[in-house]
Design an enzyme around this catalytic site. Sequence first.
Site, PDB file in Angstrom:
ATOM      1  N   ARG A  12     -11.391  55.578  42.724  1.00  0.00           N
ATOM      2  CA  ARG A  12     -10.852  54.799  41.614  1.00  0.00           C
ATOM      3  C   ARG A  12     -10.856  55.632  40.339  1.00  0.00           C
ATOM      4  NH1 ARG A  12     -15.057  52.837  38.403  1.00  0.00           N
ATOM      5  NH2 ARG A  12     -17.126  52.918  39.343  1.00  0.00           N
ATOM      6  N   GLY A 137     -23.189  57.692  23.229  1.00  0.00           N
ATOM      7  CA  GLY A 137     -23.198  56.906  24.456  1.00  0.00           C
ATOM      8  C   GLY A 137     -24.500  56.171  24.669  1.00  0.00           C
ATOM      9  N   TYR A 141     -26.530  58.519  29.158  1.00  0.00           N
ATOM     10  CA  TYR A 141     -25.204  59.050  29.511  1.00  0.00           C
ATOM     11  C   TYR A 141     -24.951  60.382  28.807  1.00  0.00           C
ATOM     12  CZ  TYR A 141     -20.178  59.287  30.343  1.00  0.00           C
ATOM     13  OH  TYR A 141     -18.917  59.704  30.727  1.00  0.00           O
TER      14      TYR A 141
END
Length: 217
Positions: A12, A137, A141
């Site tokens: 995806r 972030g 992250y």
Amino acid sequence: MAKAALVTGGNRGIGRAIAAGLVAKGCGVTITARGRAEGAEAAAALGCDWAMADLLRPDTLRQFDGARFDILVNNAGILPQGSLLENPQGYFDAMAVMVDGPFRLTLALAPGMAARGFGRIVNLSSGWGAFSEGLGGPNAYGIAKAALNAQTKALARDLPDCVKINAMCPGWVRTRMGGEGARLSVEEGADTALWLAMLPENGPTGGFFRRRKEIPW
């Protein structure tokens, strides 16, 4: 001979767009996915192979030891939430998926690339992992992406010239992670990764790129 490419998290988002782009360029592509249904659906739609792998489980990566791939795209990522102190597991998960996993796959595939005289490794990073942009972030992250950047630069020193490794920031992309308000399509986000995956012999290595231009660490 067609190049063989492995794209983690290719079922995806940006990873799927990268896989589609590599298929369009004539590469034999294998994507990884954590679920059987998601992997099979994406592979059928893309016209590629797939393997079940979860970067939170290093044992699932052993299947790639010594595998023949010319291109490795370390795309898989997670976005843990909360502060580091409130959700410390987010730190460990982020490092496993976005630092340890890419390194394990590089260790598995780079020797074969070097032996065959060709290799391209692309690490999907982020501006949130750049000290020049404030190391942003949620949770870990940005820390993980900064570590991935450092890993990229260090490995470029140790890999032979025929194996090029670079990091890239796709920008703010409309994915499940990026959200519907993001400015860029997945195809736009994938463009620089595709460019780095197909670099010519005189292409760069050990760099950090956005929109095919080098950016500060």
